[in-house]
Design an enzyme around this catalytic site. Structure first.
Site, PDB file in Angstrom:
ATOM      1  N   GLY A 151      60.327  70.658  23.577  1.00  0.00           N
ATOM      2  CA  GLY A 151      61.348  71.409  24.314  1.00  0.00           C
ATOM      3  C   GLY A 151      62.690  71.449  23.598  1.00  0.00           C
ATOM      4  O   GLY A 151      63.561  72.241  23.928  1.00  0.00           O
ATOM      5  N   SER A 165      51.335  83.938   9.121  1.00  0.00           N
ATOM      6  CA  SER A 165      51.160  83.265  10.411  1.00  0.00           C
ATOM      7  C   SER A 165      49.800  83.560  11.023  1.00  0.00           C
ATOM      8  O   SER A 165      49.251  84.646  10.857  1.00  0.00           O
ATOM      9  CB  SER A 165      52.233  83.753  11.402  1.00  0.00           C
ATOM     10  OG  SER A 165      53.520  83.487  10.917  1.00  0.00           O
ATOM     11  N   HIS A 181      58.468  83.874  16.579  1.00  0.00           N
ATOM     12  CA  HIS A 181      59.126  84.541  15.455  1.00  0.00           C
ATOM     13  C   HIS A 181      59.930  85.759  15.911  1.00  0.00           C
ATOM     14  O   HIS A 181      61.019  86.012  15.419  1.00  0.00           O
ATOM     15  CB  HIS A 181      58.103  84.923  14.383  1.00  0.00           C
ATOM     16  CG  HIS A 181      57.547  83.747  13.644  1.00  0.00           C
ATOM     17  ND1 HIS A 181      58.339  82.892  12.911  1.00  0.00           N
ATOM     18  CD2 HIS A 181      56.285  83.254  13.549  1.00  0.00           C
ATOM     19  CE1 HIS A 181      57.579  81.936  12.378  1.00  0.00           C
ATOM     20  NE2 HIS A 181      56.333  82.122  12.754  1.00  0.00           N
TER      21      HIS A 181
END
Lengths: 435, 435, 435, 435
Positions: B268, B297, B364
């Protein structure tokens, strides 16, 4: 600066769409930037906005800074009604999510703003300076005290003892750090680099400072230590120019003769206690022959107290008169009286809350030290005569006793003192006083 | 341990006098220590108590830890009634001091406890592990979520971007750090030291990590970079054993092919965005010939999505069948279909909140990257076929666009994508789909 | 390479004018560069020429290197007639200037060439490798031994003990250094990184190496140390995988169980003695509880010696037979015999010069150590049985005795040995032997 | 000191047995120690003996030191007859072993002694100081020059360019290094720490020094650099107190305005050339906008030369008279004459060997620099007027020309000079002179 122009532009679009409400037409550029930084999702673009706000702030004059603080105080406060609502929900069984709401609502939004500003490189140091600006404003603008609470809250967390680094300061330390030692020395002024060298270079001198990793070139607090044989009773002897240094391994006593806080902007975040204790441990490890850890401390409130009692106490008046001469020979006959009254001052003069009047005493006794010895003619500088008729004091740090002493001092208001100091008082009670 | 005995003793006296209320007879030793630490004035004796609590904690079994957390949740919570009272006073004009009361009352007491525990040497790391214990408990003990909010609040402050240090990781890095890189790599497993060496040593490889000064031997997050000529479309080619390294100065593209969070206990607290951007700046400074910064990715949710639409879309079913063969030759004829459906998935498959279903895409795109290119047969490992039928994706980081992209993504739910990717979709719409 | 072309050009002009005599038409480019470097006034252009020569050298094949060395041997030698002339002048009262001439004439010119080559960055390491090439050539080209004397002379000066730096090697050491430790370990091979970790990481293990500042990533020699309670008699026990490490502070004995020279190119420049003594001092300072510093050393020549005496000594033949089985149980009954013959070997088997036959014994006894204890079944590896029927030996380093021991060993050929070891021999003389 | 007593004792026994011949009864303790160190096998006990010899030496008075040097000169010399014998054997085909004998015989034994003394910690620095003592003795004891040759030979090897480390000196440098910069500055004295700060801290100042790893706190040589726009013509302007620093990235010229050798004991071991060239490369890499690298150098021999020609040259006499006034206004009308005669001095005044009379010119021209510009009223300090009537000079370092320039200077005695400087001279020939 075109980058700011870019953001001003960006803001236009951005704020229309964001749920920030209509931007007040009067918002200054920096206020816009603050709003943008607070509304930026997560860490996105934070560094850049933070950097811009800080560069705006640096360019501000005193009035603009006051306005900026007022903005933080009013526009970026918490909303008490929302806090009450959230607290009520939590009280009525709202569970973790209600608590999360409450915690969020109960934190003034400027706190999050300051945290985000801290993302910029070098920001921590700038925020410490920003708080210093604020502290200087407070006397005339007490309503800004609320902001200061936020600074203090954040700084307590950021400058947590666990994040500080203890470093030796010596003649091998980089010059840019050393010049700050000269600048920040608050007890016995360092006149120049030669004077500094006399305090750092000899084999029987040590100096230690706390640093924070985000401000690696700014000491937070430092302590100067003299290694001695026996407990010294005069700071002038300690700092004399011509003296022959001792071999450290031969010394049995470490004297903390000067402790200076460096960052006014960190007022209220206290490091002294930790520093002394860690330095004691460090010295003990390096120099097993050390048996005693004492301060050589001023008694800053003594003359004021003497003046207060002088009307009723002829010996106090005599001392003050001798002190005013600022001359050791004049004081010489009063040496015993001075020691006795200093003992009385430190042991018996109390504030309404029951703690000693003397601030240095409160600091060391609160840390768990013991009042070990009282010296007359110990600080024969003009200032020494003025504030304490030349008296100085050793507080003794015995790590095995500090917790008990602290406890006794804070709960029972007990001033731990050596037999020798106590007997001074006794002597005083029977022979020197008539009351 | 006799030190604990000593404290148990101390507590006896201490608690009678302190305004802590009568200590419940059922208090465990560690609960006593926590009470003592919270009641200790200022920094006094804090380090010692903090160390003792942590050493107690280390010795606890799973049940005792759960009890300890329950103690934090219930006994060291805030008092909602007091919060309401303070908030009311502040709303009604109580001024800064009322606000200070409110802030104090509205902070669960365990937060201050955790801050004080952090004074012990090495405590930060232990507190991060303590939170990990808590996170693992949460599924069965959701009532402890409140504590987790406190951890998260403190960690956000302590692990502020401004306190993190970016370090190069290479073959000159100490082995104890490197073994953690092996351990924490989460995307493309590092098999052993030889494999690690292939990722760190060649002239066209880079690795960067964030560290916190209080945990100097624990990376927080790291990214592995391959320097290339042109944008690569296969991770196996990138990691091939026999390849000849390029000279860094000749490369025009930096590929972020693996980003791994290291500390589950910091869940977090997000570092990835900052890391990527700082690494882009760092690389740009060192290697001015670099023109393009992209990821390579995975598309973790693709196969699941295909399975969802397969009943209506025969081409999706075909792809899944080819993927199940886990064999490049079988997939070869479907390459174009795979690219087109991946584009559709990333551009059009959305969650209820309007953001993309794919978590890597959300990360992203939220950082401001643009969906640059889609490759089939890009991850031909078993896992690559399974999760995405071998598809991988380049996200492009153009620092001059990231703020606009982020803004568009978060507010307008716009997925920034290159013409090439968009045209895949167009192509798909007209030729490949019949719906 | 155009830079070389430039120099070739430069040389043309340069050599006509310089007093170097007409350059032989057959000179190779590198020979030209050497001539230029030697003729360069002072440091002028030295770095560049030095770099070029080294890069030429790197590109050479084996034959060219041999030619290069032959060039050094013949063309850059001293001129004996000039030496005789200068020595005669000095003998006949020529004074300091005649002595200066003599010293210059008596130094082969290649020495100055090598000194100048060393100006290039990284040259020291390359010169060490160059000598290694030379050492490998020597068996077939003994006439090049003269060059080797120059290398050795220079390296003695450059790698002077006063310039070496002792560094701890541990699990925090950079991986590029650690991989060299794996590679250079010469006594008990390190199989992989896990094995390395077992030698460096446990609390009761230490490793130290000497480095030279000009070769900061190349260890020169290192020693591995095990901290123990009591003196261990088995290297397998020491290196066992499952063992529980001891706390360093509890150990009373430091065992040097492996010493490895790393740079074959520095053969004849000995560091081991200094290393052991400095490590003893270092360990003594850090761990005051250490009382004993011993090696656990192989006895490499034992089996060969036993084979030599076996015709006359049945017990030697028995031992060799048991050793050949390479099995502890077979050796068990011979343990006492093995210890006794090992004592005889180390104390009595001598070379023509009177020193012990065993090379490891010569090293440690020459350093001033004492033969402390002999263990059977101490190295039960295949190699251990083969070279010494499993026997190992402790040499004891008592710094207060090393000078006396060295003196006795070198001048009186006395092997210092403990009573225990001596009594083994006595026992042997009376009971075990019949001669 | 008892350790020395121990050795005295040891020596007794030792020397009887050693093949050192009977110790002369007159040998001093330190001479005994030297003999012992030379006879010590390998590195054995070397460190200890070396330390003792150095501590003896430190305690010696001037006379004892002279005796010590005489001992080195006479007792530890080479034996010319043995050299002749060995050289003869080698000439007559003795091969490598004869050469090895020759090299050993031809090296004065004190060289090996000094090498062995260097094993002690800190010895390098002490040996440099020892040579300084020797240099100071030489004028009265020229027979000791032979020893100096040995020092110089060893120091050339030890302080080889390849072993030196270039370090930035700035305001972050440790104070103990900085105080040496103050002390060693030889060109434009640094008055105090404030003055030092003005040279190190501004954005347009740089300072670099060479260090040797064995003397990490002693700079060997340093150069002070001012970054400028254009080439400055006055050192007072460069060092002015009030000036506003430039941004380094805006500067096009780096001015080397002061180069100081620090270690008198390293006289004859030259570092300046390497330093300048490496600093040029370093600056060029960091600040690509730099286009010009020049010195601002004194012309130390100018006034002396003017005095020599004054009888025949009225303008020279006029200049000297104006210089004697040490006042810019007086010099102002002569500015052109001063520049012209300075050009004549630097270009035409030669020593018998054909090189320029001016030592600073010889240094920079020998390094390959070009005489770039001549300034009047460039050093208006008392010293500036006295030595050169206020003239200063820029030498230009163009790395692409230095080799050609050096070659031309050393072989053809050509003074490389800019057109501008050459035209000064031409102008002089036609208008200013009547010869």
């Amino acid at each position: 600066m075109s980058r700011i122009a870019f953001f001003a532009d960006l803001m236009g679009t951005l704020f229309e769409r964001h749920a920030l409400g209509a931007p007040a037409p009067s918002r200054t550029p920096v206020e816009e930037l603050c709003a943008a930084l607070l509304s930026a999702p997560g860490e996105v673009s934070g560094v850049r906005l933070a950097r811009d706000i800080l560069s705006h702030y640096r360019a501000m004059g005193a009035d603009e800074r006051a306005d900026f603080f007022r903005h933080l105080a009013t526009e970026l406060d918490l909303d008490a009604d929302r806090v009450i609502a959230a607290a009520t929900r939590y009280r009525d069984g709202g569970g973790p999510s209600a608590l999360a709401d409450l915690c969020r609502e109960a934190e003034p939004r400027r706190q999050e703003l300051l945290r985000r500003m801290n993302q910029a490189p070098g920001a921590t140091e700038e925020l410490v300076r920003m708080r210093l600006d604020l502290l200087r404003l407070l006397p005339e603008a007490p309503e800004l005290a609320a902001i200061d609470a936020d600074f203090q809250h954040l700084f307590s967390s950021w400058f947590n003892r666990g994040f500080l680094v203890l470093r030796h300061i010596d003649w091998r330390t980089p010059a840019n750090i050393l010049e700050k030692i000269i600048e920040y020395e608050a007890v016995h002024a360092i006149n120049d680099w030669d004077d500094l060298q006399r305090r750092l270079r000899p084999s029987d001198r040590r100096c230690f400072a706390f640093f924070h990793p985000a401000m690696p070139e700014e000491p937070l607090i430092f302590v100067e230590v003299a290694l001695c044989k026996g407990t010294p009773g005069s700071v002038q002897a300690l700092l004399a120019e011509g003296r022959t240094p001792l071999a450290a391994a031969d010394c049995d006593t470490a004297v903390f003769y000067s402790i200076s806080n460096c960052q006014e902007g960190l007022r209220g975040i206290s490091f002294g206690n930790s520093l002394i204790k860690q330095v004691v441990e460090e010295l003990r490890r390096d120099l097993p022959a050390l048996r005693r850890f004492v301060t050589l401390s001023p008694v800053p409130g003594l003359s004021r107290w003497l003046a207060g009692i002088a009307p009723d106490r002829p010996e106090a008046a005599r001392l003050l008169a001798a002190g005013a001469a600022a001359d050791p020979e004049t004081m010489a006959p009063e040496v015993q009286t001075l020691r006795r009254l200093t003992a009385e001052y430190l042991l018996q003069a109390r504030r309404p809350d029951g703690l000693p009047v003397d601030p240095v005493a409160r600091f060391h006794l609160g840390n768990g030290a013991l009042l070990h010895e009282i010296h007359a003619l110990a600080d024969v500088s003009a200032n020494g005569f003025r504030q304490s008729c030349s008296a100085m004091v050793n507080y003794l740090y015995d790590l095995s006793q500090v917790e008990t002493n602290t406890e006794g001092f804070l709960t029972g208001k007990v001033v731990a003192a050596s037999k020798k100091v106590q007997s001074l008082l006794a002597q005083g009670s029977t022979t020197g006083r008539k009351s």
